[in-house]
Design an enzyme around this catalytic site. Structure first.
Site, PDB file in Angstrom:
ATOM      1  N   HIS A 136       0.829  -1.213   0.000  1.00 46.63           N
ATOM      2  CA  HIS A 136       0.000   0.000   0.000  1.00 46.63           C
ATOM      3  C   HIS A 136       0.861   1.259   0.000  1.00 46.63           C
ATOM      4  O   HIS A 136       0.394   2.338   0.350  1.00 46.63           O
ATOM      5  CB  HIS A 136      -0.900   0.023   1.235  1.00 46.63           C
ATOM      6  CG  HIS A 136      -1.707  -1.206   1.442  1.00 46.63           C
ATOM      7  ND1 HIS A 136      -2.633  -1.633   0.530  1.00 46.63           N
ATOM      8  CD2 HIS A 136      -1.703  -2.123   2.441  1.00 46.63           C
ATOM      9  CE1 HIS A 136      -3.188  -2.760   0.966  1.00 46.63           C
ATOM     10  NE2 HIS A 136      -2.635  -3.083   2.120  1.00 46.63           N
ATOM     11  N   HIS A 177      -7.078  -4.307  -0.780  1.00 47.98           N
ATOM     12  CA  HIS A 177      -6.446  -5.582  -1.120  1.00 47.98           C
ATOM     13  C   HIS A 177      -7.163  -6.219  -2.303  1.00 47.98           C
ATOM     14  O   HIS A 177      -7.045  -7.413  -2.547  1.00 47.98           O
ATOM     15  CB  HIS A 177      -6.495  -6.555   0.055  1.00 47.98           C
ATOM     16  CG  HIS A 177      -6.044  -5.958   1.348  1.00 47.98           C
ATOM     17  ND1 HIS A 177      -6.910  -5.324   2.201  1.00 47.98           N
ATOM     18  CD2 HIS A 177      -4.818  -5.883   1.897  1.00 47.98           C
ATOM     19  CE1 HIS A 177      -6.213  -4.885   3.248  1.00 47.98           C
ATOM     20  NE2 HIS A 177      -4.958  -5.209   3.094  1.00 47.98           N
TER      21      HIS A 177
END
Lengths: 333, 333
Positions: A57, A219
């Site tokens: 991320h 995700h």
């Protein structure tokens, strides 16, 4: 799968080495367990603000370590929670006598591992508080989540809690402020393409040529619905409406608008989206007083965007504006 | 094609509107012709530093408009040179009595249109100099180029020339400095995936699942050769070798290493690549004294990276370090 890596099992630590070389004035790393730590930590008399979570991320969270933001970040494997001992090590590396605040995104693994870490650190004699960010309005529960997911609001919280710690607020005060931010921040995302996790080797999901995932997780978790791709004006109206009607944000509110790239979105499209979002908020009587535009909480190479709205008051605005010196955010320095 | 746009014909101006809303403290835009201009331009007594080129490479060039860098940027349509009258308008909007320096990437359309614009501006009584950046070592001539292409070196030049203008250097001095930078900067890129130009609607080229384009251009132009994907260590050795042996950079040199994402590359991979590049340069006795890591000259959503090396001396290092306040680069502010 084509990626610029050597081996999926070493990608995180090799990436951290590059981060450390690029930003040696701001941060240092540890490799076992993997940590990103402010060079000047522990900072005497200041609450240590710590976050972490699965890698993939970036720049979250390691890119937000530095003056005025995080004291340490704990990167897990890609899309995998960091272990309790790693989080504990981050507390040990950064806590001065003023205690530590853990900022946890609401994913089951993160919540459990940070909770265990907090217990371990408390047993070491460090006062620890935890807050859980759950700003994603897309779905009630999700693949890795009981309750809402934690997404873009985390970035804003890390800046504001870090600023409060920097000005010398007590652990009680920083925690209370963090809970206030969590109470008035909301997000929603959309994906055009999937990410590919290095150790999986294949895209996380499949979308048809004309299909987008509305309410995507960071995700690649499913969102609210798959819809046909639509013009930016319609898509932004859909995103703005989902966020605004949730808190709800109302006519007369002042907000920070964070227009985030999920990683692979061209900046040309991201600024276009931001401009539309500002216009749509204005039409609802909501004044955008602060902005953040860029790839700050991503899902590898996923194309898509998220919008995060934080309701501002004078205190939050003032804390947002204070100096910050991190790999990913820098101003007033 | 899935993109967050309304219409290919309005994507640039809609994106500029978002840029202007996000960074109103730094820049303003004009729509016809499209320009990005420092809010405080023209700056009395200072050389106006201006660049431009096709859009699709954001944050280049509009993201580099601001204190200590560009006075104006001229965005053409996606991957299309701006018109001479647009460049002329940028000169008119920013030139004080100190003249203007045009920074031109070496593509045939850009070179011609900036040359015509310089003539128009001179006819208006503004003293104009132009420098052409041709730092890409990949190929001698290319799809849109006689001679080498201008790529990542442009970003470094815009910072350094902007800093020289800011300290009050004369037009002669800023031009001489720009030529010096161009003489000692070299770049090479690689692509893993193609970009998709909005008005084309299809990827610019096709690569097999295990194939990469070594020496790619920022419009997806062919490079030196298509090769099989390889581990990051081998790929970075290939990139570093191509750049270092060209100038050549030698044992004992001090350099700025710019590790650039072509747009869609995850930051996880970009920092990993940067770390390897620093190590490989160190093994050759080349000291990395300054770094820039991020997506600064892109090709829409193309995945890939480029490396740019600039040989440093005290003057260039000092100019690199001076304050800059733009949408994409900010320090010392």
């Amino acid at each position: 799968m084509k990626k610029i890596i050597n081996d999926p099992s070493t990608v995180v630590v090799e990436s951290l080495r590059g981060l450390a070389l690029a930003h040696a004035d701001i941060l240092r790393i540890e490799e076992d367990p993997a940590l990103v730590v402010r060079t000047d930590a522990p900072v005497a008399g200041k609450v240590a603000v710590i976050s972490g979570g699965g890698s993939g991320h970036e720049p979250l969270h390691g890119g937000f370590v530095g003056l005025g933001m995080l004291h340490a970040a704990v990167p897990g494997a890609v899309f995998t929670s960091p272990t309790p001992d790693a989080v504990q090590a981050a507390v040990t590396a950064t806590a001065s006598g003023a205690g530590a605040l853990l900022i946890v995104k609401n994913y089951t693994g993160d919540v459990l591992n940070f909770e265990t870490a907090a217990e371990l650190a408390e047993a070491d004699g460090v006062e620890v508080r935890s807050v859980i960010v759950d700003d994603d309005v897309a779905v009630k529960d999700s693949t890795y989540t009981a309750g809402r997911r934690g997404v873009g609001g985390t970035v804003l919280l890390e800046k504001i809690a870090g600023a409060a710690a920097e000005r010398g607020d007590s652990l009680d005060a920083v925690e209370a402020l963090a809970r206030k931010v969590i109470g008035q921040v909301r997000s929603i995302g959309v994906a055009l393409t999937p990410p590919t996790v290095p150790h999986a080797g294949e895209p996380s999901f499949t979308l048809a040529d004309n299909e987008i995932e509305f309410g995507i997780g960071i995700h690649g978790e499913p969102g609210r619905e798959r819809i046909a791709a639509e013009p930016a004006d319609a898509l932004l109206e859909r995103l703005v409406d989902a966020v605004v009607t949730d808190l709800p944000f109302a006519d007369g509110d002042k907000v920070l608008l964070f227009t985030n790239s999920m990683g692979g979105t061209p900046l040309l499209e991201l600024y276009l989206a931001h401009g539309i979002a500002e216009r749509l908020l204005g039409e609802r009587g909501i004044t955008v007083e602060r902005r953040l535009v860029g790839p700050y909480i991503t899902s590898l190479e996923m194309q898509g965007i998220s919008l995060t709205l934080l309701k501002l008051d004078d205190e939050l605005t003032e804390l947002w504006d204070t100096p910050v010196n991190t790999a990913a955010l820098r101003w007033g320095i």
